[in-house]
Design an enzyme around this catalytic site. Structure first.
Site, mmCIF file in Angstrom:
data_model
loop_
_atom_site.group_PDB
_atom_site.id
_atom_site.type_symbol
_atom_site.label_atom_id
_atom_site.label_comp_id
_atom_site.label_asym_id
_atom_site.label_seq_id
_atom_site.Cartn_x
_atom_site.Cartn_y
_atom_site.Cartn_z
ATOM 1 N N HIS A 185 0.834 -1.204 0.000
ATOM 2 C CA HIS A 185 0.000 0.000 0.000
ATOM 3 C C HIS A 185 0.870 1.254 0.000
ATOM 4 C CE1 HIS A 185 -3.262 -2.736 0.792
ATOM 5 N NE2 HIS A 185 -4.137 -1.772 0.974
ATOM 6 N N HIS A 238 0.447 -3.499 9.203
ATOM 7 C CA HIS A 238 1.875 -3.320 9.019
ATOM 8 C C HIS A 238 2.465 -2.611 10.228
ATOM 9 C CE1 HIS A 238 2.212 -4.676 4.869
ATOM 10 N NE2 HIS A 238 1.128 -3.982 4.570
#
Length: 311
Positions: A185, A238
């Site tokens: 991302h 993350h």
């Protein structure tokens, strides 16, 4: 076949090869099976299957939005500038192997070049991201929540645990939980948004078009990328190192593709000044006469009211 056609075929082959490798890395090749420590709190976060920013949103923001904006700006610029825009690209160039005679149109030449380089960089950036993910096999913050290892069969006193069995039923989630570093991302949105920000640098080249419009748009692009990265930390997808590495990878790729492959000086219409190697004829003005008469070589010249005679 001309050399230009051969290079075009080579470029297309590179795109196909990179796309094939990306498909293998993303769909076929499994990630490295990394172990863990029982007291590692960084992988004990809860897991939520509902992501606020799924992959299709990333594709829209990092690919579709930049392509649409670039096409809209180039068509608008071509219409606004009229004949001036037609001078940026020569219509006498070779036809492109993929699109035929349409590439002789100036606006198409510029749009095709920018989009082609952008999409190539997108695939290369994805290649680096997927390769690192699979090779490193970094565990996501919610790894234990989806893996659900049988702790009764694990001796935590052994330290680093590599022999474990996941009891979780969601195999796809477990597979994704082994692909944390770097954040796709972050790398994808940073590449797309930074490339777009650098593109605006070539679009607004006049000093008479405002001071803050260009930096305002560019800062907005970077903020979009930061939002996507920070959202991944917030949802425990993350860690900070994952998104930082993703930002760095996307930024390096965007800067390289813009400055080393696309070359913004060519896009902005700025051409290097041509050096005039011809010897200019000395003018017979009073200023030249005064300058030469006071110079060490003035004795080599005889001045007349109309011309300079070199003996």
């Amino acid at each position: 076949m001309s050399s230009a056609k051969l290079f075009q075929v080579a470029d297309l082959a590179c795109l196909l090869i990179i796309g094939l490798i990306n498909a293998l890395l993303g769909l076929v090749i499994p990630p490295y099976r990394r172990g863990f420590f029982c007291n590692d709190d960084s992988i004990k976060y809860p897991y939520s299957s509902k992501e606020s920013l799924p992959n299709w949103v990333v594709i829209i923001v990092s690919v579709i939005v930049p392509v649409s904006v670039i096409i809209s700006c180039e068509v608008g610029k071509h219409w606004y500038n009229g004949d001036l825009a037609r001078q940026q690209y020569s219509q006498d160039g070779d036809e492109n192997l993929l699109c035929g005679p349409y590439t002789k149109k100036p606006v198409f030449q510029r749009v095709f070049k920018i989009i082609y380089v952008f999409l190539y960089g997108t695939l290369v950036n994805l290649l680096f991201t997927l390769f690192i993910k699979i090779y490193v096999g970094q565990l996501r913050p919610h790894f234990l929540a989806v893996c659900k290892p049988n702790m009764s069969l694990i001796n935590c006193s052994d330290g680093y645990i590599t022999n474990y069995v996941c009891t979780g039923t969601d195999e796809a989630a477990i597979e994704r939980a082994r692909r944390s570093f770097p954040s796709a991302h972050s790398s994808g949105t940073m590449y797309g948004m930074l490339f777009l920000a650098l593109y605006f640098e070539t679009l607004f080249v006049s000093k008479n078009k405002g001071f803050f419009l260009k930096p305002f748009i560019q800062c907005g692009c970077i903020m979009v990328s930061l939002f996507f990265g920070l959202n991944r930390v917030r949802e425990h997808m993350h860690s900070w190192t994952d998104i930082s590495a993703g930002f760095a990878l996307g930024a390096v790729m965007a800067i390289y593709m813009m400055f080393r492959v696309l070359r913004p000086a060519e896009l902005s219409g700025k051409k290097p000044a041509k050096v005039n190697t011809r010897r200019d004829v000395l003018r017979t003005s009073a200023d030249n006469n005064v300058f030469l008469q006071n110079s060490p070589v003035s004795k080599e010249f005889r001045f007349t009211p109309e011309l300079v005679i070199v003996p």
